[in-house]
Design a protein around this motif. Structure first.
Motif, PDB file in Angstrom:
ATOM      1  N   GLY A 178      47.373  62.628  31.085  1.00 19.98           N
ATOM      2  CA  GLY A 178      47.105  63.234  32.389  1.00 19.98           C
ATOM      3  C   GLY A 178      48.016  64.406  32.694  1.00 19.98           C
ATOM      4  O   GLY A 178      47.920  65.014  33.766  1.00 19.98           O
ATOM      5  N   GLU A 179      48.898  64.751  31.753  1.00 19.68           N
ATOM      6  CA  GLU A 179      49.795  65.891  31.947  1.00 19.68           C
ATOM      7  C   GLU A 179      48.986  67.170  32.187  1.00 19.68           C
ATOM      8  O   GLU A 179      47.999  67.431  31.506  1.00 19.68           O
ATOM      9  N   GLY A 180      49.395  67.928  33.181  1.00 16.67           N
ATOM     10  CA  GLY A 180      48.732  69.196  33.485  1.00 16.67           C
ATOM     11  C   GLY A 180      47.625  69.083  34.519  1.00 16.67           C
ATOM     12  O   GLY A 180      47.124  70.087  35.014  1.00 16.67           O
ATOM     13  N   LYS A 181      47.263  67.858  34.882  1.00 18.08           N
ATOM     14  CA  LYS A 181      46.157  67.648  35.823  1.00 18.08           C
ATOM     15  C   LYS A 181      46.424  68.314  37.178  1.00 18.08           C
ATOM     16  O   LYS A 181      45.550  68.986  37.727  1.00 18.08           O
ATOM     17  N   ASP A 182      47.632  68.156  37.702  1.00 15.71           N
ATOM     18  CA  ASP A 182      47.971  68.765  38.997  1.00 15.71           C
ATOM     19  C   ASP A 182      47.926  70.286  38.922  1.00 15.71           C
ATOM     20  O   ASP A 182      47.448  70.948  39.849  1.00 15.71           O
ATOM     21  N   GLU A 183      48.411  70.837  37.797  1.00 16.60           N
ATOM     22  CA  GLU A 183      48.390  72.293  37.626  1.00 16.60           C
ATOM     23  C   GLU A 183      46.967  72.822  37.520  1.00 16.60           C
ATOM     24  O   GLU A 183      46.642  73.902  38.016  1.00 16.60           O
ATOM     25  N   ILE A 184      46.105  72.032  36.877  1.00 11.37           N
ATOM     26  CA  ILE A 184      44.696  72.425  36.769  1.00 11.37           C
ATOM     27  C   ILE A 184      44.070  72.471  38.152  1.00 11.37           C
ATOM     28  O   ILE A 184      43.393  73.437  38.508  1.00 11.37           O
ATOM     29  N   TRP A 185      44.332  71.453  38.976  1.00 12.47           N
ATOM     30  CA  TRP A 185      43.749  71.447  40.314  1.00 12.47           C
ATOM     31  C   TRP A 185      44.310  72.574  41.182  1.00 12.47           C
ATOM     32  O   TRP A 185      43.590  73.145  41.997  1.00 12.47           O
ATOM     33  N   LYS A 186      45.565  72.884  40.988  1.00 13.62           N
ATOM     34  CA  LYS A 186      46.147  74.002  41.741  1.00 13.62           C
ATOM     35  C   LYS A 186      45.394  75.296  41.421  1.00 13.62           C
ATOM     36  O   LYS A 186      45.032  76.071  42.314  1.00 13.62           O
ATOM     37  N   ALA A 187      45.140  75.529  40.120  1.00 13.15           N
ATOM     38  CA  ALA A 187      44.406  76.727  39.702  1.00 13.15           C
ATOM     39  C   ALA A 187      42.963  76.694  40.190  1.00 13.15           C
ATOM     40  O   ALA A 187      42.418  77.711  40.648  1.00 13.15           O
ATOM     41  N   LEU A 188      42.337  75.517  40.133  1.00 14.90           N
ATOM     42  CA  LEU A 188      40.939  75.409  40.575  1.00 14.90           C
ATOM     43  C   LEU A 188      40.812  75.579  42.085  1.00 14.90           C
ATOM     44  O   LEU A 188      39.869  76.206  42.569  1.00 14.90           O
ATOM     45  N   ARG A 189      41.757  75.018  42.835  1.00 13.27           N
ATOM     46  CA  ARG A 189      41.704  75.173  44.301  1.00 13.27           C
ATOM     47  C   ARG A 189      41.803  76.645  44.680  1.00 13.27           C
ATOM     48  O   ARG A 189      41.121  77.114  45.591  1.00 13.27           O
ATOM     49  N   GLN A 190      42.657  77.358  43.968  1.00 12.27           N
ATOM     50  CA  GLN A 190      42.797  78.794  44.236  1.00 12.27           C
ATOM     51  C   GLN A 190      41.490  79.532  43.932  1.00 12.27           C
ATOM     52  O   GLN A 190      41.044  80.369  44.703  1.00 12.27           O
ATOM     53  N   LEU A 191      40.859  79.184  42.802  1.00 12.62           N
ATOM     54  CA  LEU A 191      39.595  79.805  42.413  1.00 12.62           C
ATOM     55  C   LEU A 191      38.493  79.467  43.406  1.00 12.62           C
ATOM     56  O   LEU A 191      37.696  80.332  43.790  1.00 12.62           O
ATOM     57  N   LEU A 192      38.450  78.206  43.836  1.00 11.63           N
ATOM     58  CA  LEU A 192      37.404  77.747  44.747  1.00 11.63           C
ATOM     59  C   LEU A 192      37.685  78.094  46.208  1.00 11.63           C
ATOM     60  O   LEU A 192      36.794  78.020  47.044  1.00 11.63           O
ATOM     61  N   GLY A 193      38.945  78.467  46.507  1.00  8.21           N
ATOM     62  CA  GLY A 193      39.298  78.818  47.871  1.00  8.21           C
ATOM     63  C   GLY A 193      39.338  77.611  48.793  1.00  8.21           C
ATOM     64  O   GLY A 193      38.933  77.695  49.954  1.00  8.21           O
ATOM     65  N   VAL A 194      39.815  76.472  48.258  1.00 11.95           N
ATOM     66  CA  VAL A 194      39.926  75.250  49.068  1.00 11.95           C
ATOM     67  C   VAL A 194      41.382  74.810  49.148  1.00 11.95           C
ATOM     68  O   VAL A 194      42.165  75.072  48.239  1.00 11.95           O
ATOM     69  N   ASP A 195      41.728  74.115  50.228  1.00  9.88           N
ATOM     70  CA  ASP A 195      43.112  73.699  50.467  1.00  9.88           C
ATOM     71  C   ASP A 195      43.465  72.380  49.812  1.00  9.88           C
ATOM     72  O   ASP A 195      44.582  72.169  49.372  1.00  9.88           O
ATOM     73  N   GLN A 196      42.510  71.421  49.814  1.00  8.45           N
ATOM     74  CA  GLN A 196      42.858  70.132  49.219  1.00  8.45           C
ATOM     75  C   GLN A 196      41.773  69.643  48.301  1.00  8.45           C
ATOM     76  O   GLN A 196      40.744  70.180  48.217  1.00  8.45           O
TER      77      GLN A 196
END
Length: 196
Positions: A178-196
Motif C-alpha cells: 500500500g506504499e504510495g497510496k496516499d501520494e497517489i490520492w493527493k495527485a488524483l485529488r489535485q487532478l480532479l479538483g476535489v478536497d477529500q
C-alpha cells in the motif's frame, strides 16, 4: 479519500460505446502486466473491482469505472506484449489514441512504469506523443516492494532521467504494502479538483 461507491460501467472499443461524457475521467495506462488493475483496486479499497491477471495482455478494451458517482477511472489496455494476437495489437493504438485525443471530459492520465524495468523505446514513443498532446500525465512507478530501497532509488533516478524528469517527481507504489497510496490520492485529488 473516502470511497463510497465504485462500480464497473462498461467496456468499449469505439466512441459510440463510451458512456456519456457527463463525468470527469482519468485514464490509467502502462505496459502489459505493469499493475494497473492492482493499483486501481488498491486505491479504491476493492479486491476485485478490476480484474487482475498474472498473464500479460488480458485487458484488451477500454474499461470504465464510476467512482462515488462523481468521476470515472478508465483502465486502458496494456501495450507492448508480443503474445497478444496481431489484430489486437493493430487495434490498440487507434483505439487508445482516439480516446485520449477526442474525449472532452478526460482530465488527464496516470501512466505506470514497472520499477524493475528500464524505460523502453515503446515507453518513450508514448511519452513523446503524450507531451505533444499537452495532456496532464502523472507518472507512478509500480512494484516498489520488489527491490531494495537502494536499488529502488537507483532505478527511479534512471527512469526519471530517461523521461527528462526528477526522481522525486515519480511516485513509488506497491499494491502489496500500500506504499504510495496516499501520494497517489493527493495527485488524483489535485487532478480532479476535489478536497477529500
Amino acid at each position: 479519500m473516502i470511497i463510497r461507491s465504485a462500480k464497473f460501467v462498461c467496456s468499449a472499443v469505439t466512441p459510440g460505446q463510451y458512456p456519456p461524457d457527463d463525468l470527469p475521467e482519468v485514464a490509467f495506462a502502462g505496459r502489459s502486466n505493469v499493475g494497473k488493475s492492482s493499483l486501481i483496486n488498491t486505491i479504491l479499497n476493492r479486491k476485485k473491482l478490476v480484474r487482475t491477471s498474472k498473464t500479460p495482455g488480458r485487458t484488451q478494451l477500454l474499461n470504465f469505472f464510476e467512482i462515488n458517482e462523481l468521476w470515472r477511472f478508465v483502465d486502458l489496455p496494456g501495450y507492448g506484449y508480443a503474445k497478444v494476437p496481431k489484430e489486437v495489437q493493430r487495434r490498440w493504438r487507434p483505439m487508445v489514441e482516439n480516446y485520449l485525443t477526442t474525449r472532452v471530459n478526460l482530465l488527464g492520465m496516470v501512466w505506470l512504469l514497472d520499477i524493475r524495468r528500464e524505460v523502453s523505446k515503446e515507453d518513450l514513443t508514448l511519452w513523446d506523443w503524450l507531451r505533444t498532446k499537452q495532456l496532464t500525465v502523472i507518472v507512478f512507478i509500480t512494484k516498489a516492494d520488489k527491490l531494495s530501497k537502494n536499488k529502488r532509488n537507483k532505478q527511479a533516478a534512471s527512469i526519471a532521467k530517461s523521461l527528462g524528469m526528477k526522481a522525486r517527481e515519480l511516485i513509488q507504489f506497491s499494491a502489496t504494502s500500500g506504499e504510495g497510496k496516499d501520494e497517489i490520492w493527493k495527485a488524483l485529488r489535485q487532478l480532479l479538483g476535489v478536497d477529500q
